[in-house]
Design an enzyme around this catalytic site. Structure first.
Site, PDB file in Angstrom:
ATOM      1  N   ASP A  42       0.770  -1.245  -0.050  1.00  0.00           N
ATOM      2  CA  ASP A  42       0.174   0.049   0.147  1.00  0.00           C
ATOM      3  C   ASP A  42       0.784   1.397  -0.154  1.00  0.00           C
ATOM      4  O   ASP A  42       0.614   2.166  -0.684  1.00  0.00           O
ATOM      5  CB  ASP A  42      -0.998   0.155   1.272  1.00  0.00           C
ATOM      6  CG  ASP A  42      -2.102  -1.001   1.110  1.00  0.00           C
ATOM      7  OD1 ASP A  42      -2.063  -1.727   0.072  1.00  0.00           O
ATOM      8  OD2 ASP A  42      -2.896  -1.093   2.043  1.00  0.00           O
ATOM      9  N   LEU A  92     -12.065   8.893  -0.181  1.00  0.00           N
ATOM     10  CA  LEU A  92     -11.819   9.559   1.022  1.00  0.00           C
ATOM     11  C   LEU A  92     -10.168  10.056   0.406  1.00  0.00           C
ATOM     12  O   LEU A  92      -9.477   9.298   0.127  1.00  0.00           O
ATOM     13  CB  LEU A  92     -11.768   9.187   2.208  1.00  0.00           C
ATOM     14  CG  LEU A  92     -13.139   8.520   2.890  1.00  0.00           C
ATOM     15  CD1 LEU A  92     -12.916   8.083   4.365  1.00  0.00           C
ATOM     16  CD2 LEU A  92     -13.946   9.884   3.055  1.00  0.00           C
ATOM     17  N   LYS A 127     -10.687   3.285  10.641  1.00  0.00           N
ATOM     18  CA  LYS A 127     -10.815   2.901   8.999  1.00  0.00           C
ATOM     19  C   LYS A 127     -10.715   1.558   8.983  1.00  0.00           C
ATOM     20  O   LYS A 127      -9.677   0.847   9.187  1.00  0.00           O
ATOM     21  CB  LYS A 127      -9.855   3.845   8.559  1.00  0.00           C
ATOM     22  CG  LYS A 127     -10.028   3.679   6.928  1.00  0.00           C
ATOM     23  CD  LYS A 127      -9.366   4.631   6.007  1.00  0.00           C
ATOM     24  CE  LYS A 127      -9.323   4.604   4.681  1.00  0.00           C
ATOM     25  NZ  LYS A 127      -9.235   3.242   3.940  1.00  0.00           N
ATOM     26  N   ARG A 148     -18.212  -1.803  -4.649  1.00  0.00           N
ATOM     27  CA  ARG A 148     -17.729  -0.500  -4.872  1.00  0.00           C
ATOM     28  C   ARG A 148     -17.650  -0.333  -6.308  1.00  0.00           C
ATOM     29  O   ARG A 148     -18.020   0.549  -7.052  1.00  0.00           O
ATOM     30  CB  ARG A 148     -16.688   0.249  -4.206  1.00  0.00           C
ATOM     31  CG  ARG A 148     -16.520   1.719  -4.688  1.00  0.00           C
ATOM     32  CD  ARG A 148     -15.650   2.433  -3.662  1.00  0.00           C
ATOM     33  NE  ARG A 148     -14.190   2.440  -4.047  1.00  0.00           N
ATOM     34  CZ  ARG A 148     -13.518   3.046  -3.473  1.00  0.00           C
ATOM     35  NH1 ARG A 148     -13.726   3.838  -2.377  1.00  0.00           N
ATOM     36  NH2 ARG A 148     -12.110   3.192  -4.055  1.00  0.00           N
ATOM     37  N   GLU A 185     -18.161  -1.649   5.443  1.00  0.00           N
ATOM     38  CA  GLU A 185     -17.080  -2.594   5.258  1.00  0.00           C
ATOM     39  C   GLU A 185     -17.340  -4.045   5.450  1.00  0.00           C
ATOM     40  O   GLU A 185     -17.486  -4.527   6.595  1.00  0.00           O
ATOM     41  CB  GLU A 185     -15.970  -1.762   5.979  1.00  0.00           C
ATOM     42  CG  GLU A 185     -14.613  -1.894   5.312  1.00  0.00           C
ATOM     43  CD  GLU A 185     -14.145  -1.174   4.386  1.00  0.00           C
ATOM     44  OE1 GLU A 185     -15.184  -0.334   3.950  1.00  0.00           O
ATOM     45  OE2 GLU A 185     -13.223  -1.197   3.992  1.00  0.00           O
ATOM     46  N   LYS A 301     -15.136  12.624  10.163  1.00  0.00           N
ATOM     47  CA  LYS A 301     -16.493  13.146   9.355  1.00  0.00           C
ATOM     48  C   LYS A 301     -17.189  14.310  10.210  1.00  0.00           C
ATOM     49  O   LYS A 301     -17.415  14.091  11.361  1.00  0.00           O
ATOM     50  CB  LYS A 301     -17.487  11.932   9.158  1.00  0.00           C
ATOM     51  CG  LYS A 301     -17.157  10.719   8.351  1.00  0.00           C
ATOM     52  CD  LYS A 301     -17.990   9.672   8.451  1.00  0.00           C
ATOM     53  CE  LYS A 301     -17.387   8.408   8.042  1.00  0.00           C
ATOM     54  NZ  LYS A 301     -17.962   7.259   7.997  1.00  0.00           N
ATOM     55  N   LYS A 325      -4.360   8.264   7.897  1.00  0.00           N
ATOM     56  CA  LYS A 325      -3.841   6.915   7.694  1.00  0.00           C
ATOM     57  C   LYS A 325      -2.816   6.850   8.735  1.00  0.00           C
ATOM     58  O   LYS A 325      -2.004   7.454   9.029  1.00  0.00           O
ATOM     59  CB  LYS A 325      -3.598   6.585   6.433  1.00  0.00           C
ATOM     60  CG  LYS A 325      -4.339   6.769   5.171  1.00  0.00           C
ATOM     61  CD  LYS A 325      -5.067   5.457   5.015  1.00  0.00           C
ATOM     62  CE  LYS A 325      -4.184   4.753   3.945  1.00  0.00           C
ATOM     63  NZ  LYS A 325      -4.774   4.482   2.759  1.00  0.00           N
ATOM     64  N   CYS A 419      19.218 -31.478  11.658  1.00  0.00           N
ATOM     65  CA  CYS A 419      18.509 -30.695  12.485  1.00  0.00           C
ATOM     66  C   CYS A 419      19.466 -30.210  13.375  1.00  0.00           C
ATOM     67  O   CYS A 419      20.675 -30.584  13.872  1.00  0.00           O
ATOM     68  CB  CYS A 419      17.515 -31.902  13.158  1.00  0.00           C
ATOM     69  SG  CYS A 419      16.806 -30.961  14.323  1.00  0.00           S
ATOM     70  N   CYS A 443      12.602 -33.109  11.013  1.00  0.00           N
ATOM     71  CA  CYS A 443      13.578 -33.719  11.962  1.00  0.00           C
ATOM     72  C   CYS A 443      12.681 -35.118  12.257  1.00  0.00           C
ATOM     73  O   CYS A 443      11.636 -35.068  12.772  1.00  0.00           O
ATOM     74  CB  CYS A 443      13.980 -32.955  13.215  1.00  0.00           C
ATOM     75  SG  CYS A 443      14.836 -34.056  14.473  1.00  0.00           S
TER      76      CYS A 443
END
Ligand code: IVH
Length: 777
Positions: A42, A92, A127, A148, A185, A301, A325, A419, A443
């Site tokens: 992101d 937004l 959010k 959406r 959401e 808001k 964010k 191992c 192992c």
């Protein structure tokens, strides 16, 4: 190549870069929204977008036609029918710093011509990091649900949305407009995400990168039965088109949504002025790590809806809201070492030891590297600078290596061949029954391997097994070092070390007392927990419960399991009986043929398939196809069939394998476990300490045996889990949703859509008291 600063770039270069950025972003959008499989983080995506917007701000006339600034969301895919939203679903604007939140408040005031000392109320809502959905209700009934999409037209996901328990099929309460689009959401909790990925791994399917992608992938299934099995959840926080207004403020609207039967985010609050915005952000950051689901910021808001109306929208975003964010959950650090961790079943996993770094507020020192193949694929080397990410807030992962900073002496990682435990057993790639190599290395030391022993003990005391409180990894390690713990039975002899324990650092009378007491209470243990606690591979909770119900007493179980070890099915038999497409009748036909010693004189040039048809007429075409795919020629098949027949297990093994939910693979694991001397000793010495409570066979003679029951509304005399357990003990199945297959609905106060569906379908509905009478009588 370093990018040219926006204020220095030439117009021609900017034009070229903008076109490239728009294409790149469109491709990422498609992968993200259309395929639920993003290829960049992101943060990287945001960076590309910010660069594009900055260039556009300087050269507005160069804005490409497909610029993300002119668009919201992604193109739609062709899988679902298009649905035009009654009102567009917008997105937004983002803010990344306190100053930007303060600027937002200033802009709102300026726009509304409010003086600095006037109070402006805002809602501050988490959010939720899922995918937004618009659900249309007409006269209180869910008629359509859409994703959406591009903001104007989304995808019709009505059938799938109907399977989500949090979403009422019918609104409760009152005051809802005749037509309204409810928005919110759809998301997956961390627990739901991990369970889904674990199941996918087990089934050899691809896993999802984070809860958001998993939620999107789950919602966008063609078959709503698949969606129904995914634990999707929903928070309502907004609305689209509606026939009449229903509230005067965002806050009141959220309360109304709640009374209509929606879940709303419990962390939402109403705050005042810029100060309030900042405090709310800090509060949200603080609760974030404790939440059961991912949030990626705070949405502010303007509370008053008349003000929201006046503020209106810029092209693609409202002026009355902004998303603050959280900083990207990525960080760079140095990989100091790669250690090998040995799990309970001996599976060996590489773990990255990192130079400590804070990723989104949490100090990370370890990250998973999954397996040797992944290290090779990403070419991760000790000494490398790596990009670390807390994927969906759950487990830190290494996303990539910063090659520019690789030290000259860094060598490709050589996965250990042995191992790291003192036994030094060779680590081999595990193969499937069919001989294919898997990514798992194991192992073989079992209880003799101290690492496996610790992992084993951890499993033994875990919540779903013996559930012993106060006995975590630290204590287990410490007690093992003291020589008090070598096997699970020793846990029940820890009281002999009471005095010595009190001498240890940080062990006081109270903590030692509590620990020994919680151990004592577990001397009485249900058979299914006992079986699960043994930690046999492939024997999870469901299998353990099925075994417990079948064998009823621990004596019968252990006796049969030990006998099964003597008469275990061989690998070829196991493979044949697990071959997809080969049912039990086909398997017996093949084995019967092999045992008969018959030879079929077939013409030379006959195909393998025809040969099968001639030799074993009982096989249907599906079974023949399965054998052709697996064995490719008659000779190979005949050898395998004979080998399989020779490996046929005895009755005890067959009894274990035929328990519902067990099967040949788990049965082999059980038989192998009980075939090892040290495991038999372990079980016997454990049994000497315990009293194992026999399991009850599901009843078949009760009023509700074999019926499907749904509990809905509030239960006042018992918890949901209790009610479920009670119904299951009476031989009933408990389901979460009402359908034609439901036989009985137990409805408590506040029951909503499920009750309505039940009445509509003419299903019997009873109260909690009536249920108790039925269950007790
Ligand atoms: S309000 C016109 N509230 O964030 C604004 N959105 O970047 C409508 N989201 O598409 C959205 N939690 O998917 C709003 N409490 C919340 C939210 C929220 C998550 C998502 C939603 C939206 C995106 C905007």
């Amino acid at each position: 190549m370093p990018e040219t600063p926006v204020d220095k770039i030439s117009e021609a270069d900017a034009a070229e870069e903008l076109v490239r950025l728009a294409d790149e972003l469109a491709a990422h959008d498609l992968r993200y929204h259309g395929e639920d499989a993003p290829t960049i983080s992101d943060a990287d995506y945001d960076a590309l977008k910010i660069r594009a917007f900055a260039l556009e701000a300087r050269f507005p006339h160069l804005t490409p036609e497909n610029s993300p600034s002119l668009r919201v969301g992604a193109q739609r895919s062709e899988k679902f029918a298009p649905v035009e939203h009654g009102a567009p679903m917008l997105s937004l604007d983002n803010a990344f710093a306190d100053e930007e939140a303060v600027e937002f408040d200033t802009r709102v005031r300026r726009f509304l011509r409010l003086s600095a000392d006037e109070t402006v109320s805002y809602t501050a809502e988490p959010k939720i990091d899922g995918l937004s959905c618009s659900i249309r209700y007409e006269r209180g009934v869910l008629v359509q649900a859409a994703t959406r999409g591009d903001g104007r037209v989304g995808e019709d996901v009505t059938a799938n949305v109907r399977t989500i328990g949090d979403i009422p099929k019918r609104l409760s309460g009152e005051g809802w407009p005749e037509v309204i689009e409810i928005r919110g959401e759809i998301y997956l909790s961390h627990e739901g995400f991990l369970a889904l990925n674990a199941a996918a791994t087990e089934a050899g399917q691809k896993t999802y990168a984070n809860p958001r992608n998993a939620a999107a992938g789950s919602l966008r299934q063609i078959d709503s039965k698949i969606t129904a099995q995914r634990p999707l959840a929903f928070f309502a926080y907004a609305w689209g088109a509606m026939s009449a207004p229903f509230a005067r403020s965002q806050w009141d609207a959220l309360q109304a949504l709640k009374t209509w039967g929606f879940a709303t985010t419990p962390q939402s609050r109403r705050v005042e002025n810029a100060d309030g915005l900042l405090t709310a952000y800090a509060a949200m950051e603080a609760v974030r790590p404790k939440l059961a689901y991912d949030i990626d910021g705070v949405v502010y808001k303007v509370d008053r809806l008349d003000w929201q109306h006046r503020l209106g929208f810029v092209t693609r975003t409202p002026r009355w809201a902004i998303a603050r964010k959280f900083p990207a959950q990525q960080a760079r650090t140095v990989l100091e070492a790669i250690d090998i961790q040995v799990g309970r079943t001996g599976a060996v996993t590489p773990v990255a030891r990192l130079h400590p770094v804070t990723v989104g507020g949490v100090v990370v020192v370890n990250a998973t590297l999954h397996n040797a193949d992944e290290i090779a694929r990403k070419d991760i080397r000790v000494g490398d600078t790596v990009i670390l990410q807390r994927a969906g807030d759950v487990i830190p992962q290494i996303v990539s290596v910063v090659l520019d900073e690789r030290p000259a002496e860094a060598e490709p990682f050589a996965f250990p061949t042995h191992c790291p435990c003192p036994l030094h057993t060779p680590l081999e790639r595990e193969t499937t029954a069919a001989g294919a190599a898997t990514v798992v290395r194991r192992c073989s030391g079992e209880f003799a391997c101290p690492f496996q022993r610790l992992a084993h003990l951890r499993h033994f005391v875990s919540r779903r097994a013996f559930d012993i409180e106060g006995l975590g990894e630290k204590q287990l390690t410490l007690f093992t070092e003291q020589g008090w713990l070598a096997s699970p039975a020793d846990i029940f002899r820890l009281h002999e070390h009471r005095e010595a324990m009190l001498q240890l650092d940080r062990f006081g009378e109270t903590s030692v007392g509590n620990l020994l007491e919680s151990i004592e209470t577990r001397r009485n243990i249900a058979l299914d927990r006992f079986i699960y606690g043994l930690g046999v591979r492939h024997v999870g909770e469901t299998t353990s419960l099925a075994l417990a119900r079948h064998f009823e007493t621990v004596e019968r179980f252990v006796e049969t399991a030990k006998a099964a070890a003597e008469q275990m099915a061989g690998p070829v038999y196991a493979e044949l009986s697990n071959l997809e497409g080969l049912g039990p009748t086909a398997v017996s036909a093949v084995l019967e043929f092999a045992r008969s010693g018959q030879t079929i004189l077939a013409p030379q040039d006959i195909s393998f398939e025809s040969h099968l048809r001639l030799a074993i007429p009982k096989l249907n075409s599906r079974a023949r196809a399965a054998l052709v795919v697996r064995f490719s020629d008659w000779a190979t098949f005949e050898t395998a069939a004979k080998q399989g027949a020779a490996e046929t297990p005895g009755d005890a093994f067959i009894e274990v394998a035929s328990v519902d939910a067990v099967g040949v693979v788990a049965a082999r694991m059980i038989a192998e476990f009980f075939g090892e001397d040290h495991n038999r000793v372990l079980v016997d010495s454990l049994l000497a300490e315990l009293s194992v409570i026999p399991a009850e066979r599901p009843k078949s003679d009760t009023a509700v045996a074999g019926k499907t029951i749904v509990f809905t509304g509030a239960l006042e005399k018992m918890t949901r889990d209790e009610a479920k357990a009670q119904a299951e003990a009476l031989g009933a199945k408990v389901s979460g949703s009402v359908s034609k297959k439901t036989d009985l609905v137990v409805a408590g106060p506040g029951a909503g859509s499920k009750l309505k569906t039940a009445t509509d379908l003419g299903i019997d509905v009873i109260t909690e008291d009536e249920w108790l009478a039925l269950a007790g009588g």
